[in-house]
Design an enzyme around this catalytic site. Structure first.
Site, short mmCIF file in Angstrom:
data_model
loop_
_atom_site.label_atom_id
_atom_site.label_comp_id
_atom_site.label_asym_id
_atom_site.label_seq_id
_atom_site.Cartn_x
_atom_site.Cartn_y
_atom_site.Cartn_z
N SER A 1 8.13 -13.64 -51.04
CA SER A 1 9.04 -14.67 -51.56
C SER A 1 9.11 -14.54 -53.07
CB SER A 1 8.51 -16.07 -51.24
OG SER A 1 8.15 -16.15 -49.90
N HIS B 1 14.52 -14.96 -45.78
CA HIS B 1 13.95 -13.62 -45.62
C HIS B 1 15.01 -12.70 -45.03
CE1 HIS B 1 9.47 -14.16 -46.19
NE2 HIS B 1 9.95 -15.37 -46.34
N HIS C 1 6.08 -12.65 -39.87
CA HIS C 1 4.78 -13.31 -39.96
C HIS C 1 4.23 -13.56 -38.56
CE1 HIS C 1 6.93 -14.26 -43.70
NE2 HIS C 1 5.73 -14.31 -44.28
N TYR D 1 2.93 -16.22 -37.50
CA TYR D 1 3.30 -17.55 -36.99
C TYR D 1 4.68 -17.58 -36.34
CZ TYR D 1 5.89 -18.04 -41.41
OH TYR D 1 6.74 -17.84 -42.47
N GLU D 2 5.45 -16.53 -36.52
CA GLU D 2 6.76 -16.50 -35.87
C GLU D 2 6.63 -16.20 -34.37
OE1 GLU D 2 10.06 -14.73 -38.35
OE2 GLU D 2 8.34 -14.12 -39.54
N ALA E 1 3.93 -14.82 -51.85
CA ALA E 1 3.71 -16.10 -52.52
C ALA E 1 2.49 -16.72 -51.84
CB ALA E 1 4.92 -17.00 -52.33
N MET F 1 -0.07 -16.65 -45.62
CA MET F 1 0.16 -16.42 -44.19
C MET F 1 0.60 -14.99 -43.88
SD MET F 1 2.30 -19.92 -43.55
CE MET F 1 1.86 -21.45 -44.42
N SER F 2 0.29 -14.06 -44.77
CA SER F 2 0.72 -12.68 -44.55
C SER F 2 -0.32 -11.74 -45.15
CB SER F 2 2.09 -12.44 -45.22
OG SER F 2 1.96 -12.55 -46.62
N ASN G 1 2.06 -22.39 -55.92
CA ASN G 1 1.62 -23.81 -55.91
C ASN G 1 0.11 -23.83 -55.84
OD1 ASN G 1 2.38 -22.77 -53.00
ND2 ASN G 1 0.75 -24.26 -52.73
N HIS H 1 8.27 -26.08 -48.76
CA HIS H 1 8.74 -24.70 -48.86
C HIS H 1 9.65 -24.55 -50.08
CE1 HIS H 1 9.78 -20.69 -47.56
NE2 HIS H 1 11.06 -20.99 -47.45
N1 HPA Z 1 -0.58 -22.07 -48.29
C1 HPA Z 1 -0.26 -21.05 -47.46
N2 HPA Z 1 0.73 -20.21 -47.70
C2 HPA Z 1 1.43 -20.38 -48.82
C3 HPA Z 1 1.16 -21.42 -49.72
C4 HPA Z 1 0.09 -22.30 -49.44
O1 HPA Z 1 -0.23 -23.25 -50.19
N3 HPA Z 1 2.05 -21.30 -50.74
C5 HPA Z 1 2.82 -20.22 -50.46
N4 HPA Z 1 2.46 -19.66 -49.29
#
Ligand code: HPA
Length: 277
Positions: free
Chosen positions: A32, A63, A85, A87-88, A115, A213-214, A237, A249
């Protein structure tokens, strides 16, 4: 009998191998915020994921899904614009299939970007973190199942997943560009929900600095195949519970977009130096 995972990989390879404009040296996964990096290089060719039979296609908004071939700062590279990912709902072997495919295309170096949420209190949104190691044991290993002996060993050594020389080179590059670069350990969780505050604390206690998550599963598959790996997280973040603001998001996307120009500069310059390393 051929292994179905290997068969699928080779089918994908058969459908792309005659379409490659050149043999890439570097495989770059655009996370991202870096997604439009591919629009700022001189694109030589693209292959849409939809055109590769059996290839996993991302369902996440924002994406894209294609391989982009370009010389990045003089170095022949294949980029993944869009990744899938876990989770998909894809099996882990599908999640890492694109990485394996880029190795078959000829790439020796894998450059991972993402990210991520900062779990280290010294981090701030908008920081970059050079990945020095990872914790991937909360997601299933992509190496589970019959070992693909053609790709690598049953019990792969993971003592140096992230290549020491690449780490040093990227650190030096950032310093010369005057870009502040934090360093740390990336923890992969499944998502898709962001972590609870206690899970964030767990990541910190375990020695993690960023959570996402990747990435880690991709690095495991690439290391199994003997690729040299490096990775940078954009800390979009601070993870949940570290500030009073609920996480969205949109916030992740906004911060990644804000710092994207610097991120691109660092990636561009680092890849240029990979041409000679
Ligand atoms: N947690 C998990 N995945 C993320 C986050 C987060 O805070 N920020 C961007 N991807």
């Amino acid at each position: 009998m051929t292994n179905p995972v290997y068969e699928k990989l080779m089918n994908c390879y058969d459908s792309v191998k005659d379409r490659l404009p050149f043999k890439p040296k570097v495989a770059l996964v655009l996370g991202s915020g870096l997604g439009d990096f591919a629009e700022q290089v001189e694109v030589e060719d693209t292959i849409d994921y939809h055109d590769i039979q059996g290839f996993p296609v991302s369902t996440v908004p924002g994406h894209k899904g294609r391989f982009v071939f370009a010389h990045i700062n003089g170095v022949p590279a294949v980029m993944m614009q869009g990744r899938v990912h876990y989770y998909e709902g894809y099996p882990m072997t599908d999640v890492v299939l694109p990485i394996r495919l880029m190795k078959l295309m000829g790439a020796q170096i894998l450059f991972l970007t993402n990210a991520a949420g900062g779990v280290n209190f010294d981090f701030a949104a908008g920081d970059f973190m050079l990945i020095k190691d990872q914790i991937s044991c909360f997601v299933p290993s992509p190496l589970i199942g019959a070992n693909l002996d053609e790709l690598g060993p049953r019990f792969a050594d993971m003592s140096h997943i992230y290549d020491e020389d690449l780490i040093t080179m990227i650190r030096d590059t950032a310093r010369e560009l005057d870009i502040q670069l934090k360093e740390g350990v990336y923890v992969q969780l499944t998502g898709p929900a962001y972590e609870s505050p206690q899970e964030v604390k767990m990541c910190r206690v375990l020695g993690g600095d960023a959570v996402g998550m990747s990435t880690a599963c991709e690095a495991v598959a690439a290391n199994h195949m003997g690729m040299r790996i490096c990775g940078i997280s954009c800390i979009s973040n601070l993870a949940c519970g570290m500030t009073d603001v609920p996480l969205s998001h949109e916030e992740v996307q906004e911060t990644s977009d804000r710092v994207a120009p610097l991120f691109k500069k660092l990636v561009w310059e680092s890849i240029g130096r990979m041409g000679i390393s």
